[in-house]
Design a protein around this motif. Structure first.
Motif, PDB file in Angstrom:
ATOM      1  N   PHE A 129       0.837  -1.202   0.000  1.00 23.77           N
ATOM      2  CA  PHE A 129       0.000   0.000   0.000  1.00 23.77           C
ATOM      3  C   PHE A 129       0.870   1.249   0.000  1.00 23.77           C
ATOM      4  O   PHE A 129       0.561   2.238  -0.682  1.00 23.77           O
ATOM      5  N   ASN A 130       1.971   1.201   0.727  1.00 20.36           N
ATOM      6  CA  ASN A 130       2.897   2.338   0.721  1.00 20.36           C
ATOM      7  C   ASN A 130       3.454   2.569  -0.678  1.00 20.36           C
ATOM      8  O   ASN A 130       3.621   3.713  -1.122  1.00 20.36           O
ATOM      9  N   GLN A 131       3.714   1.471  -1.413  1.00 24.99           N
ATOM     10  CA  GLN A 131       4.182   1.591  -2.779  1.00 24.99           C
ATOM     11  C   GLN A 131       3.122   2.220  -3.682  1.00 24.99           C
ATOM     12  O   GLN A 131       3.433   3.052  -4.544  1.00 24.99           O
ATOM     13  N   VAL A 132       1.875   1.824  -3.489  1.00 21.48           N
ATOM     14  CA  VAL A 132       0.776   2.398  -4.268  1.00 21.48           C
ATOM     15  C   VAL A 132       0.690   3.900  -4.026  1.00 21.48           C
ATOM     16  O   VAL A 132       0.558   4.700  -4.961  1.00 21.48           O
ATOM     17  N   VAL A 133       0.782   4.289  -2.759  1.00 27.01           N
ATOM     18  CA  VAL A 133       0.690   5.712  -2.412  1.00 27.01           C
ATOM     19  C   VAL A 133       1.869   6.482  -2.997  1.00 27.01           C
ATOM     20  O   VAL A 133       1.702   7.562  -3.580  1.00 27.01           O
ATOM     21  N   ASP A 134       3.073   5.928  -2.869  1.00 23.10           N
ATOM     22  CA  ASP A 134       4.258   6.602  -3.410  1.00 23.10           C
ATOM     23  C   ASP A 134       4.180   6.760  -4.928  1.00 23.10           C
ATOM     24  O   ASP A 134       4.726   7.710  -5.492  1.00 23.10           O
ATOM     25  N   GLY A 135       3.483   5.826  -5.583  1.00 23.02           N
ATOM     26  CA  GLY A 135       3.375   5.878  -7.038  1.00 23.02           C
ATOM     27  C   GLY A 135       2.283   6.785  -7.552  1.00 23.02           C
ATOM     28  O   GLY A 135       2.121   6.957  -8.766  1.00 23.02           O
ATOM     29  N   SER A 136       1.513   7.380  -6.644  1.00 28.08           N
ATOM     30  CA  SER A 136       0.424   8.271  -7.039  1.00 28.08           C
ATOM     31  C   SER A 136       0.536   9.584  -6.271  1.00 28.08           C
ATOM     32  O   SER A 136       0.061   9.681  -5.133  1.00 28.08           O
ATOM     33  N   PRO A 137       1.161  10.605  -6.852  1.00 28.71           N
ATOM     34  CA  PRO A 137       1.337  11.879  -6.145  1.00 28.71           C
ATOM     35  C   PRO A 137       0.021  12.472  -5.635  1.00 28.71           C
ATOM     36  O   PRO A 137      -0.020  13.049  -4.542  1.00 28.71           O
ATOM     37  N   GLN A 138      -1.042  12.319  -6.414  1.00 25.86           N
ATOM     38  CA  GLN A 138      -2.325  12.876  -5.982  1.00 25.86           C
ATOM     39  C   GLN A 138      -2.843  12.159  -4.744  1.00 25.86           C
ATOM     40  O   GLN A 138      -3.289  12.800  -3.780  1.00 25.86           O
ATOM     41  N   LEU A 139      -2.782  10.831  -4.747  1.00 23.46           N
ATOM     42  CA  LEU A 139      -3.219  10.058  -3.584  1.00 23.46           C
ATOM     43  C   LEU A 139      -2.353  10.364  -2.375  1.00 23.46           C
ATOM     44  O   LEU A 139      -2.864  10.556  -1.260  1.00 23.46           O
ATOM     45  N   ALA A 140      -1.042  10.431  -2.585  1.00 26.95           N
ATOM     46  CA  ALA A 140      -0.125  10.737  -1.485  1.00 26.95           C
ATOM     47  C   ALA A 140      -0.426  12.106  -0.893  1.00 26.95           C
ATOM     48  O   ALA A 140      -0.389  12.292   0.327  1.00 26.95           O
ATOM     49  N   SER A 141      -0.746  13.068  -1.747  1.00 27.60           N
ATOM     50  CA  SER A 141      -1.040  14.418  -1.281  1.00 27.60           C
ATOM     51  C   SER A 141      -2.286  14.449  -0.396  1.00 27.60           C
ATOM     52  O   SER A 141      -2.298  15.078   0.665  1.00 27.60           O
ATOM     53  N   VAL A 142      -3.316  13.729  -0.821  1.00 25.26           N
ATOM     54  CA  VAL A 142      -4.568  13.718  -0.052  1.00 25.26           C
ATOM     55  C   VAL A 142      -4.371  13.020   1.292  1.00 25.26           C
ATOM     56  O   VAL A 142      -4.767  13.531   2.346  1.00 25.26           O
TER      57      VAL A 142
END
Length: 273
Positions: A129-142
């Motif tokens: 899940f951390n990898q998914v978040v790191d791979g999506s700047p928009q998701l990481a930002s939210v």
């Protein structure tokens, strides 16, 4: 920074958990964990209480009884006993006490996963899940934005993980949203991965490669690292095509960078001299 005094104070509660966990069902442990984390939330909201429970001028049993009186009938007896064990210890600061209670709640959750024989899967789900978040700047930002309402961020996590990850994993991700140990979201997830690995007596090796390793490559790398560190290693691979080739491996504070990108950078630096 945690001191030896803080570690000794935490160890007393940890020993209680080690005695409790083997005889307690996973679902029951999860409920106890929620109670301990509720105590952490209480201490976070109530700085005066936090200071009173970390006051070294008070006797440890006096501090424990103060906490028992506040919690009696509101959380499980097991959670009261664990939290009281922490309050009995001597802490270097109220902030360290709060961190100890929060970490203990995580330890109970991980014990629940271990009792259910799911700790390895929880570690894997947190890392992925951390990898998914790191791979999506928009998701990481939210998810990392403390100004975004917690309800919105929590719902987003539920939408992404409910039915796809184990309940303990979802609970830990929600804890990361609140900033586990005062860390940011991604750093919280990384720390939780490491605690899950430690629960299986493993150290995490973070590997960056241009492409996924084969099962055999990952196995051989893990065996080599285990020989180097004298303990079992959990290999976690992140794919980054920009490294071109080779591997970067981080274990704790040790970094072994054998990537083509690093060698090219060094060559450019040498030519520029």
């Amino acid at each position: 920074m945690q001191t030896s005094t803080d570690r000794d104070a935490y160890r007393a509660a940890e020993e209680k958990l080690e005695a409790l966990a083997p005889a307690t069902a996973p679902d029951r442990l999860s409920g106890i964990a929620d109670d301990v984390l509720a105590v952490a939330e209480l201490l976070d909201r109530e700085p005066r209480l936090r200071r009173a429970l970390a006051d070294g001028a008070r006797d440890g049993q006096e501090r424990a009884e103060l906490l028992r009186g506040l919690l009696a009938g509101k959380v499980s007896d097991e959670a009261v006993d664990l939290a009281a064990a922490l309050a009995t210890g001597r802490w270097s600061s109220p902030t360290q006490l709060l961190g100890g209670v929060e970490r203990l709640g995580v330890a109970v959750l991980l014990s629940a996963a271990n009792r259910a024989d799911e700790l390895g899967e929880v570690e894997d789900e947190l890392f992925r899940f951390n990898q998914v978040v790191d791979g999506s700047p928009q998701l990481a930002s939210v998810l990392s934005d403390p100004t975004t309402p917690p309800e919105r961020r929590g719902k987003l996590v539920s939408d992404l993980l409910d039915g796809k990850a184990r309940p303990v994993t979802v609970r830990l991700v929600r804890l990361a949203l609140a900033g586990f140990g005062g860390r940011g979201f991604s750093a919280s997830l990384t720390r939780l991965v490491e605690l899950a690995a430690a629960g299986r007596d493993r150290q995490v090796a973070y590997v960056t490669a241009a492409a996924l390793l084969t099962d055999d490559e990952e196995r051989r790398l893990g065996e080599r690292l285990e020989q180097m560190y004298g303990r079992r290693v959990s290999v976690r691979v992140r794919v980054d095509p920009t490294v071109i080739g080779g591997l970067s491996v981080r274990v704790g504070s040790d970094l072994y960078d054998g990537t083509v990108l690093r060698r090219l950078s060094e060559a450019r630096g040498a030519m520029g001299k």
